[in-house]
Design a protein around this motif. Structure first.
Motif, PDB file in Angstrom:
ATOM      1  N   SER A  77      -8.813   0.504  -9.375  1.00 59.21           N
ATOM      2  CA  SER A  77      -8.247  -0.526  -9.825  1.00 59.21           C
ATOM      3  C   SER A  77      -7.995  -0.460 -11.315  1.00 59.21           C
ATOM      4  CB  SER A  77      -8.917  -1.887  -9.262  1.00 59.21           C
ATOM      5  OG  SER A  77      -9.956  -2.117  -9.794  1.00 59.21           O
ATOM      6  N   GLY A  78      -8.972   0.034 -12.141  1.00 61.75           N
ATOM      7  CA  GLY A  78      -8.848  -0.052 -13.593  1.00 61.75           C
ATOM      8  C   GLY A  78      -7.668   0.939 -14.028  1.00 61.75           C
ATOM      9  N   ARG A  79      -6.988   1.463 -13.257  1.00 65.09           N
ATOM     10  CA  ARG A  79      -5.810   2.307 -13.888  1.00 65.09           C
ATOM     11  C   ARG A  79      -4.627   1.875 -13.261  1.00 65.09           C
ATOM     12  NH1 ARG A  79      -6.161   8.377 -14.626  1.00 65.09           N
ATOM     13  NH2 ARG A  79      -8.613   8.673 -15.064  1.00 65.09           N
ATOM     14  N   VAL A  80      -4.661   0.403 -12.754  1.00 65.47           N
ATOM     15  CA  VAL A  80      -3.527  -0.244 -12.302  1.00 65.47           C
ATOM     16  C   VAL A  80      -3.284  -1.591 -13.116  1.00 65.47           C
ATOM     17  CG1 VAL A  80      -2.584  -1.210 -10.330  1.00 65.47           C
ATOM     18  CG2 VAL A  80      -3.793   0.756 -10.183  1.00 65.47           C
ATOM     19  N   ASP A  81      -1.954  -1.769 -13.507  1.00 67.34           N
ATOM     20  CA  ASP A  81      -1.678  -3.079 -14.016  1.00 67.34           C
ATOM     21  C   ASP A  81      -0.635  -3.688 -13.016  1.00 67.34           C
ATOM     22  OD1 ASP A  81      -2.837  -2.496 -16.658  1.00 67.34           O
ATOM     23  OD2 ASP A  81      -1.318  -1.206 -17.213  1.00 67.34           O
ATOM     24  N   ASP A  82      -1.224  -5.018 -12.564  1.00 66.12           N
ATOM     25  CA  ASP A  82      -0.457  -5.565 -11.486  1.00 66.12           C
ATOM     26  C   ASP A  82       0.783  -6.456 -12.436  1.00 66.12           C
ATOM     27  OD1 ASP A  82       0.599  -7.418  -9.651  1.00 66.12           O
ATOM     28  OD2 ASP A  82      -1.345  -7.567  -8.723  1.00 66.12           O
ATOM     29  N   ARG A  83       1.869  -6.253 -12.031  1.00 60.75           N
ATOM     30  CA  ARG A  83       3.003  -7.090 -12.413  1.00 60.75           C
ATOM     31  C   ARG A  83       3.386  -8.365 -11.860  1.00 60.75           C
ATOM     32  NH1 ARG A  83       7.788  -2.433 -13.005  1.00 60.75           N
ATOM     33  NH2 ARG A  83       6.833  -1.189 -14.784  1.00 60.75           N
ATOM     34  N   GLY A  84       2.516  -8.756 -11.055  1.00 60.41           N
ATOM     35  CA  GLY A  84       2.578 -10.000 -10.491  1.00 60.41           C
ATOM     36  C   GLY A  84       4.048 -10.254  -9.747  1.00 60.41           C
ATOM     37  N   SER A  85       4.440  -9.252  -9.347  1.00 54.44           N
ATOM     38  CA  SER A  85       5.698  -9.422  -8.402  1.00 54.44           C
ATOM     39  C   SER A  85       5.614  -9.780  -7.081  1.00 54.44           C
ATOM     40  CB  SER A  85       6.434  -7.903  -8.774  1.00 54.44           C
ATOM     41  OG  SER A  85       7.372  -7.845  -7.711  1.00 54.44           O
ATOM     42  N   GLU A  86       6.462 -10.535  -6.614  1.00 53.49           N
ATOM     43  CA  GLU A  86       6.661 -10.725  -5.157  1.00 53.49           C
ATOM     44  C   GLU A  86       6.765  -9.497  -4.298  1.00 53.49           C
ATOM     45  OE1 GLU A  86      10.592 -12.429  -3.696  1.00 53.49           O
ATOM     46  OE2 GLU A  86      10.833 -12.488  -5.694  1.00 53.49           O
ATOM     47  N   PHE A  87       7.333  -8.080  -5.065  1.00 55.14           N
ATOM     48  CA  PHE A  87       7.451  -6.776  -4.390  1.00 55.14           C
ATOM     49  C   PHE A  87       6.104  -5.978  -4.493  1.00 55.14           C
ATOM     50  CE2 PHE A  87      11.535  -8.324  -6.155  1.00 55.14           C
ATOM     51  CZ  PHE A  87      12.209  -8.536  -5.009  1.00 55.14           C
ATOM     52  N   GLY A  88       5.101  -6.613  -5.094  1.00 57.74           N
ATOM     53  CA  GLY A  88       3.708  -5.915  -5.226  1.00 57.74           C
ATOM     54  C   GLY A  88       3.808  -4.846  -6.195  1.00 57.74           C
ATOM     55  N   GLU A  89       4.905  -5.008  -7.148  1.00 58.97           N
ATOM     56  CA  GLU A  89       5.095  -3.916  -8.301  1.00 58.97           C
ATOM     57  C   GLU A  89       3.660  -3.980  -9.057  1.00 58.97           C
ATOM     58  OE1 GLU A  89       9.359  -3.361  -9.635  1.00 58.97           O
ATOM     59  OE2 GLU A  89       8.746  -5.446  -9.636  1.00 58.97           O
ATOM     60  N   VAL A  90       3.277  -2.819  -9.296  1.00 61.31           N
ATOM     61  CA  VAL A  90       2.234  -2.284 -10.197  1.00 61.31           C
ATOM     62  C   VAL A  90       2.572  -1.228 -10.881  1.00 61.31           C
ATOM     63  CG1 VAL A  90       0.356  -3.250  -8.478  1.00 61.31           C
ATOM     64  CG2 VAL A  90       0.954  -0.935  -8.570  1.00 61.31           C
ATOM     65  N   VAL A  91       1.793  -0.754 -12.108  1.00 62.06           N
ATOM     66  CA  VAL A  91       1.918   0.483 -13.065  1.00 62.06           C
ATOM     67  C   VAL A  91       0.813   0.950 -12.863  1.00 62.06           C
ATOM     68  CG1 VAL A  91       2.362   1.346 -15.216  1.00 62.06           C
ATOM     69  CG2 VAL A  91       3.617  -0.765 -14.408  1.00 62.06           C
ATOM     70  N   VAL A  92       0.940   2.632 -12.271  1.00 56.02           N
ATOM     71  CA  VAL A  92      -0.440   3.124 -12.154  1.00 56.02           C
ATOM     72  C   VAL A  92      -0.431   4.264 -13.403  1.00 56.02           C
ATOM     73  CG1 VAL A  92      -1.455   4.921 -10.719  1.00 56.02           C
ATOM     74  CG2 VAL A  92      -0.007   3.152  -9.734  1.00 56.02           C
ATOM     75  N   ALA A 119       0.237 -11.197  -5.225  1.00 52.42           N
ATOM     76  CA  ALA A 119       1.763 -11.988  -5.162  1.00 52.42           C
ATOM     77  C   ALA A 119       2.756 -11.583  -4.073  1.00 52.42           C
ATOM     78  CB  ALA A 119       2.539 -11.302  -6.588  1.00 52.42           C
ATOM     79  N   LEU A 120       2.550 -10.336  -3.686  1.00 52.54           N
ATOM     80  CA  LEU A 120       3.123  -9.916  -2.572  1.00 52.54           C
ATOM     81  C   LEU A 120       2.501 -10.671  -1.127  1.00 52.54           C
ATOM     82  CD1 LEU A 120       4.297  -6.587  -1.498  1.00 52.54           C
ATOM     83  CD2 LEU A 120       2.960  -7.793   0.225  1.00 52.54           C
ATOM     84  N   LEU A 121       1.320 -10.734  -1.206  1.00 52.41           N
ATOM     85  CA  LEU A 121       0.621 -11.580   0.038  1.00 52.41           C
ATOM     86  C   LEU A 121       1.398 -12.866   0.094  1.00 52.41           C
ATOM     87  CD1 LEU A 121      -2.902 -10.573  -0.101  1.00 52.41           C
ATOM     88  CD2 LEU A 121      -0.913  -9.488   1.614  1.00 52.41           C
ATOM     89  N   ALA A 122       1.230 -13.618  -1.239  1.00 53.25           N
ATOM     90  CA  ALA A 122       1.878 -14.881  -1.253  1.00 53.25           C
ATOM     91  C   ALA A 122       3.358 -15.048  -0.929  1.00 53.25           C
ATOM     92  CB  ALA A 122       1.597 -15.650  -2.636  1.00 53.25           C
ATOM     93  N   ALA A 123       4.142 -14.431  -1.544  1.00 56.43           N
ATOM     94  CA  ALA A 123       5.526 -14.225  -1.053  1.00 56.43           C
ATOM     95  C   ALA A 123       5.885 -14.080   0.359  1.00 56.43           C
ATOM     96  CB  ALA A 123       6.067 -13.215  -2.149  1.00 56.43           C
ATOM     97  N   ALA A 178       4.538   1.575  -8.912  1.00 57.07           N
ATOM     98  CA  ALA A 178       4.282   1.749  -7.436  1.00 57.07           C
ATOM     99  C   ALA A 178       4.165   0.196  -6.743  1.00 57.07           C
ATOM    100  CB  ALA A 178       2.847   2.139  -7.402  1.00 57.07           C
ATOM    101  N   TYR A 179       3.885   0.261  -5.488  1.00 50.71           N
ATOM    102  CA  TYR A 179       4.075  -0.916  -4.742  1.00 50.71           C
ATOM    103  C   TYR A 179       2.844  -1.213  -3.935  1.00 50.71           C
ATOM    104  CZ  TYR A 179       8.828  -0.771  -6.450  1.00 50.71           C
ATOM    105  OH  TYR A 179       9.739  -0.729  -7.231  1.00 50.71           O
ATOM    106  N   ALA A 180       2.166  -2.333  -4.277  1.00 50.30           N
ATOM    107  CA  ALA A 180       0.887  -2.582  -3.465  1.00 50.30           C
ATOM    108  C   ALA A 180       0.813  -3.832  -2.764  1.00 50.30           C
ATOM    109  CB  ALA A 180      -0.545  -2.357  -4.573  1.00 50.30           C
TER     110      ALA A 180
END
Length: 159
Positions: A79-94, A35-39, A29-31
């Motif tokens: 948020s406990g069901r989400v792993d943030d990939r630290g991507s500039e695109f906001g990629e997370v795994v749900v 990292a997205l905010l910074a990018a 997913a994309y959140a």
């Protein structure tokens, strides 16, 4: 725990399975995370714009996932069901997505099909990071907004 808003590109089959009661795990997913905010030089007060950027990336990921019109689910998940990939695109795994988490459905109108097919051809199987700044791909995709539907309008979103 807190709730995270994210946008999940899904196939129509996945959306229907969710609505039928299945739980889907491991979805990208994309959140609008740090990292997205910074990018994109966005701050905490830029929630709406950050959400729009995340939705844009989800729409582009939906394009790259396969043929046909795009479907993106807006979700609110623990948020406990989400792993943030630290991507500039906001990629997370749900993990463990259920239909009850869906707050909206975004989908293309039927008239978008030709431009989306052309964008896929230009993208040529490249990854999101390789096409996010490709003006030809983005130009074709941006001709069509993803239309908003309430979750109970899922069938209508399929055109």
């Amino acid at each position: 725990m807190s709730t995270l808003s994210a946008f999940v590109p899904v196939s129509r089959e996945q959306a229907l399975a969710l609505r039928a009661g299945e739980e889907l795990a491991g979805l990208t997913a994309y959140a609008p995370g740090p990292a997205l905010l910074a990018a994109h030089d966005l701050g905490p007060a830029d929630d709406e714009e950050a959400g729009f950027v995340a939705l844009g990336y989800a729409g582009l990921a939906a394009l790259l996932a396969g043929p046909g019109l795009r479907t993106v689910l807006a979700v609110a998940v623990d948020s406990g069901r989400v792993d943030d990939r630290g991507s500039e695109f906001g990629e997370v795994v749900v993990r463990g997505l259920r239909w009850s988490a869906v707050t909206a459905v975004f989908a293309d109108e039927p008239g978008a099909a030709e431009d989306l097919d052309a964008a896929r051809a230009v993208a040529g199987g490249r990854a999101l990071g390789d096409v996010a700044d490709d003006e030809d791909v983005v130009g074709l995709v941006d001709r069509w907004d993803l239309l908003w539907y309430a979750p109970e309008e899922l069938d209508a979103s399929f055109g």
